[in-house]
Design a protein around this motif. Structure first.
Motif, mmCIF file in Angstrom:
data_model
loop_
_atom_site.group_PDB
_atom_site.id
_atom_site.type_symbol
_atom_site.label_atom_id
_atom_site.label_comp_id
_atom_site.label_asym_id
_atom_site.label_seq_id
_atom_site.Cartn_x
_atom_site.Cartn_y
_atom_site.Cartn_z
ATOM 1 N N GLN A 89 -11.300 14.780 9.641
ATOM 2 C CA GLN A 89 -11.334 15.735 8.501
ATOM 3 C C GLN A 89 -12.109 17.038 8.729
ATOM 4 O O GLN A 89 -11.660 17.913 8.008
ATOM 5 C CB GLN A 89 -12.173 15.119 7.365
ATOM 6 C CG GLN A 89 -11.474 13.790 6.685
ATOM 7 C CD GLN A 89 -11.552 12.490 7.480
ATOM 8 O OE1 GLN A 89 -12.367 12.484 8.406
ATOM 9 N NE2 GLN A 89 -11.135 11.295 7.187
ATOM 10 N N TYR A 90 -12.766 17.098 9.689
ATOM 11 C CA TYR A 90 -13.802 18.416 10.138
ATOM 12 C C TYR A 90 -12.684 19.319 10.678
ATOM 13 O O TYR A 90 -13.055 20.562 10.615
ATOM 14 C CB TYR A 90 -14.594 17.936 11.268
ATOM 15 C CG TYR A 90 -14.102 17.583 12.516
ATOM 16 C CD1 TYR A 90 -13.838 18.512 13.426
ATOM 17 C CD2 TYR A 90 -13.701 16.159 12.973
ATOM 18 C CE1 TYR A 90 -13.385 18.034 14.716
ATOM 19 C CE2 TYR A 90 -13.560 15.883 14.122
ATOM 20 C CZ TYR A 90 -12.966 16.717 14.943
ATOM 21 O OH TYR A 90 -12.406 16.413 16.096
ATOM 22 N N LEU A 91 -11.618 18.927 10.982
ATOM 23 C CA LEU A 91 -10.350 19.842 11.653
ATOM 24 C C LEU A 91 -9.930 21.023 10.602
ATOM 25 O O LEU A 91 -9.404 21.843 10.820
ATOM 26 C CB LEU A 91 -9.173 19.186 12.058
ATOM 27 C CG LEU A 91 -9.700 18.492 13.310
ATOM 28 C CD1 LEU A 91 -8.492 17.464 13.789
ATOM 29 C CD2 LEU A 91 -9.621 19.448 14.577
ATOM 30 N N VAL A 92 -10.225 20.439 9.203
ATOM 31 C CA VAL A 92 -9.763 21.157 8.290
ATOM 32 C C VAL A 92 -10.544 22.535 8.372
ATOM 33 O O VAL A 92 -10.217 23.603 8.047
ATOM 34 C CB VAL A 92 -10.134 20.661 6.844
ATOM 35 C CG1 VAL A 92 -9.857 21.530 5.797
ATOM 36 C CG2 VAL A 92 -9.243 19.447 6.650
ATOM 37 N N LEU A 93 -11.900 22.400 8.404
ATOM 38 C CA LEU A 93 -12.931 23.504 8.611
ATOM 39 C C LEU A 93 -12.572 24.375 9.743
ATOM 40 O O LEU A 93 -12.837 25.515 9.830
ATOM 41 C CB LEU A 93 -14.198 23.067 8.320
ATOM 42 C CG LEU A 93 -14.823 22.735 6.988
ATOM 43 C CD1 LEU A 93 -16.367 21.898 7.278
ATOM 44 C CD2 LEU A 93 -14.645 23.524 6.033
ATOM 45 N N LEU A 94 -12.227 23.729 10.821
ATOM 46 C CA LEU A 94 -11.937 24.274 12.061
ATOM 47 C C LEU A 94 -10.731 25.252 11.941
ATOM 48 O O LEU A 94 -10.605 26.643 12.406
ATOM 49 C CB LEU A 94 -12.023 23.454 13.363
ATOM 50 C CG LEU A 94 -13.027 22.554 13.708
ATOM 51 C CD1 LEU A 94 -12.900 21.672 14.815
ATOM 52 C CD2 LEU A 94 -14.222 23.536 14.159
ATOM 53 N N LEU A 95 -9.777 24.750 11.192
ATOM 54 C CA LEU A 95 -8.566 25.617 11.135
ATOM 55 C C LEU A 95 -8.927 26.788 10.100
ATOM 56 O O LEU A 95 -8.347 27.898 10.296
ATOM 57 C CB LEU A 95 -7.459 24.479 10.423
ATOM 58 C CG LEU A 95 -6.769 23.853 11.346
ATOM 59 C CD1 LEU A 95 -5.762 22.832 10.223
ATOM 60 C CD2 LEU A 95 -6.105 24.483 12.356
ATOM 61 N N ALA A 96 -9.922 26.438 9.219
ATOM 62 C CA ALA A 96 -10.064 27.581 8.305
ATOM 63 C C ALA A 96 -10.809 28.782 9.079
ATOM 64 O O ALA A 96 -11.075 29.978 8.666
ATOM 65 C CB ALA A 96 -10.941 27.231 7.010
ATOM 66 N N GLY A 97 -11.625 28.416 9.817
ATOM 67 C CA GLY A 97 -12.476 29.367 10.733
ATOM 68 C C GLY A 97 -12.076 29.607 12.163
ATOM 69 O O GLY A 97 -12.872 30.053 13.148
ATOM 70 N N ARG A 98 -10.661 29.233 12.228
ATOM 71 C CA ARG A 98 -10.155 29.586 13.598
ATOM 72 C C ARG A 98 -10.149 31.210 13.992
ATOM 73 O O ARG A 98 -10.170 31.482 15.468
ATOM 74 C CB ARG A 98 -8.727 28.909 13.739
ATOM 75 C CG ARG A 98 -7.695 29.660 12.880
ATOM 76 C CD ARG A 98 -6.458 28.800 13.275
ATOM 77 N NE ARG A 98 -5.252 29.388 12.442
ATOM 78 C CZ ARG A 98 -4.995 29.220 10.946
ATOM 79 N NH1 ARG A 98 -5.839 28.284 10.656
ATOM 80 N NH2 ARG A 98 -4.191 29.827 10.505
ATOM 81 N N ASN A 99 -10.207 32.048 13.207
ATOM 82 C CA ASN A 99 -10.111 33.238 13.594
ATOM 83 C C ASN A 99 -11.469 34.045 13.639
ATOM 84 O O ASN A 99 -11.663 35.156 13.816
ATOM 85 C CB ASN A 99 -9.248 34.021 12.685
ATOM 86 C CG ASN A 99 -7.856 33.617 12.879
ATOM 87 O OD1 ASN A 99 -7.393 33.574 14.069
ATOM 88 N ND2 ASN A 99 -6.875 33.647 11.729
ATOM 89 N N LEU A 100 -12.323 33.346 13.454
ATOM 90 C CA LEU A 100 -13.715 33.738 13.372
ATOM 91 C C LEU A 100 -14.281 34.273 14.892
ATOM 92 O O LEU A 100 -13.729 33.795 15.871
ATOM 93 C CB LEU A 100 -14.660 32.877 13.132
ATOM 94 C CG LEU A 100 -14.851 32.513 11.557
ATOM 95 C CD1 LEU A 100 -15.662 31.105 11.271
ATOM 96 C CD2 LEU A 100 -15.395 33.517 10.396
#
Length: 597
Positions: free
Chosen positions: A342-353
């Motif tokens: 489930q943590y991949l949801v946040l990684l996807l959201a923050g991938r361009n940081l």
């Protein structure tokens, strides 16, 4: 001719026509189970009697856009391809058994057709145009052994062929009579509904209607259909290339397509909850928001770009493909559970940081996940929470923005669990966590102390390598007379032996010398370890004014080892854990930034 015609056809009638599987279609994906079940069901129905019929679904076709005299197969490709493989396998088996009268079955596989110049030519009844088919159908048609297995489709076709061959040998006893009976039943009594339309667009619309809400096909297949329905014909080739990348990449990383699609939606639009069978309906209802109709190519490109990052994350890399040791740490938490992603949801959201901010996000995710694991908070319940946080994360640009985001999200949630985290950590033993998570805990504590004391850059995997670094039970698992004499009652108590307060990491060479000896001997050995957390057991080196020095300032060497000292060390480690995993703690009284991987 009517715009739409529909009628029941037998397999024999079906294979009197020529079919093209267009390039934009997905490759052959049926596996052993699906082929085995199809053959078993047909055989069971055959055993009911010669007049029994078996229905296997529908196919949707329209006039081919590329080949004169053929139909494009829009829906039913998996079933028709499997039937074609079955026909080839039956022909080959009968031929191998000496049967010579095979003209009927051969014409169902290849027949004479007339080209646009009026010349006769041999043509296969089924011609896939997608790249993954390569030359495998030539091998099937010619009765050659399939040797290449370079793509998933070729591998699946080879598996299907072998399943049919085994079925003919085992279930039909390699009997020419029985195989021919089965072939006869298959051709005459196995039925389909064939839906013929006058145009490609109408065929796609029927395909969508038949498979409404994922019945028959899943949301990923229906999404592909929707994209092609809304794309210009000039975009088909590029769209197919993008989709092929998505399908192949998901296969390479062994990821479930619908999970990735759900996580992409969560991360992009903050949808709180969305079951797999609700995906397609959500896509249709939110068309204007996501741009499926207006810009199908653009949507596909976004999906492809997100999947590239997603694949990197699973390989413990950031979205740029750079190794990320914090993501490796997270993998230690879920080594045995590939479903806990489930943590991949946040990684996807923050991938361009930026790299700095993305690393901070990863540290917070690791910390948050471990806290939830220890306090037994069900991780799957956080899908909705992570989706909500994704919308907040989309507004983050700078480190200052991120700190405000972290305080509102991760820190606020961890604060709710701080007391329980402290209490449960000091009570950790081998019953609290699986071994791989137990290794993670000791490795993480040892790594954090070494890093801040010595500037060590060893990754967590270094400390979890059980070949070179061993788990040391200060009170041995097998006590001798000297241990009983020094420790007293409880020397054989598993809750003490496996208490977090009784455990440390030591080098392999040191562990061999420690053995099952008493603490009076061991305490002279621990200072020889390079790991500060182990050395502190019996000696406290002066390491200067560092964050960890301050964090372990309350820890003192032990002169003897007993129940009270085990509990005391467990308490100290719990206080240290609040620092390492950045958990606000009234017991420890201050929060320290551990930083780094």
């Amino acid at each position: 001719m009517a715009a739409i015609e529909s009628r029941d056809v037998s397999v024999k009638e079906l294979f009197q026509k020529f079919y093209i599987v267009p390039r934009y279609q997905r490759e052959y994906v049926w596996g052993k189970n699906q082929v085995t079940q199809l053959l078993g069901d047909i055989r069971s129905e055959q055993m009911e009697g010669e007049y029994s019929e078996y229905f296997i679904g529908s196919v949707v076709v329209c006039p081919s856009q590329t080949e004169r005299g053929a139909d494009d197969l829009i829906d039913g490709q998996q079933r028709i391809t499997t039937l074609f493989i079955v026909l080839c396998a039956i022909r080959d088996r009968l031929s191998a058994l000496g049967e010579e009268n095979l003209e009927g079955i051969k014409k169902s596989i290849v027949d004479v057709d007339t080209d646009q110049y009026g010349n006769d030519c041999h043509r296969a009844r089924l011609e896939p145009q997608y790249k993954d088919a390569e030359g495998v159908f030539d091998d099937l048609i010619e009765g050659r052994k399939i040797t290449s297995k370079d793509t998933r489709s070729i591998k699946n076709i080879s598996i299907a062929y072998n399943v049919v061959k085994d079925f003919l040998s085992n279930d039909l006893d390699d009997s020419v009579v029985e195989i021919k009976k089965f072939f006869g039943y298959l051709m005459a009594n196995v039925k389909l509904i064939k839906i013929y339309t006058d145009s490609f667009g109408r065929a796609l619309k029927i395909f969508e209607t038949i498979n409404d809400r994922g019945i028959g096909l899943n949301a990923m297949d229906l999404l592909k259909n929707l994209l092609f329905m809304n794309a210009e014909k000039t975009q088909f080739e590029y769209l197919q290339e993008c989709w092929k990348f998505i399908v192949d990449e998901l296969y390479k990383i062994n990821e479930k397509p619908l999970r990735f699609l759900r996580y992409f939606i969560f991360s992009k639009w903050g949808v709180p909850r969305l079951a797999k069978d609700e995906l397609y309906e959500w896509l249709i209802n939110n068309d204007k928001k996501i741009g499926l109709s207006d810009n199908p190519v653009g949507f596909t490109e976004k999906l492809k770009e997100a999947l590239k990052a997603y694949a990197f994350f699973l390989k413990k890399k950031d979205s740029r493909g750079e190794q990320n040791y914090i993501l490796e740490n997270i993998s230690f938490l879920y080594r045995k559970h590939t479903s806990a992603r489930q943590y991949l949801v946040l990684l996807l959201a923050g991938r361009n940081l930026s790299s700095e901010v993305f690393s901070a996000l990863c540290r917070d995710i690791e910390s948050f996940l471990f806290v939830c694991i220890l306090v037994r908070e069900e991780i799957r319940t956080f899908e909705a929470l992570f989706a909500k946080w994704s919308l907040l994360l989309s507004r983050v640009r700078t480190m200052e923005d991120y700190k405000a985001f972290s305080k509102e999200t991760f820190q606020a949630q961890k604060k709710k669990h701080s007391s329980k985290f402290y209490d449960m950590f000091r009570s950790i033993d081998n019953r609290s966590l699986p071994k791989y998570q137990f290794d993670y805990v000791l490795g993480k504590l040892t790594q954090a102390v070494d890093r801040d004391a010595y500037g060590s850059d060893n990754p967590l995997s270094y400390y979890c390598n059980t070949k070179e670094i061993h788990l040391e039970h200060i009170l041995p698992q097998k006590s001798d007379c000297d241990v009983y004499k020094e420790f007293g009652l409880g020397a054989d108590d598993p809750s003490l032996i496996w208490s977090i307060g009784n455990l440390a990491l030591v080098e392999k060479s040191i562990n061999m010398s420690l053995g099952n000896k008493a603490f009076s001997y061991k305490k002279r050995i621990y200072p020889k370890s390079r790991y500060l957390l182990t050395r502190i057991i019996s000696e406290k080196p002066d390491i200067g004014n560092t964050a960890i020095d301050r964090a372990v300032a309350h820890m003192h060497p032990f002169d003897e080892w007993n129940k009270n000292t085990i509990r005391q060390r467990a308490q100290w480690l719990a206080e240290l854990a609040c620092t390492v995993w950045n958990v606000p703690s009234e017991h420890y009284g201050r929060e320290l930034d551990m930083g780094g991987p």
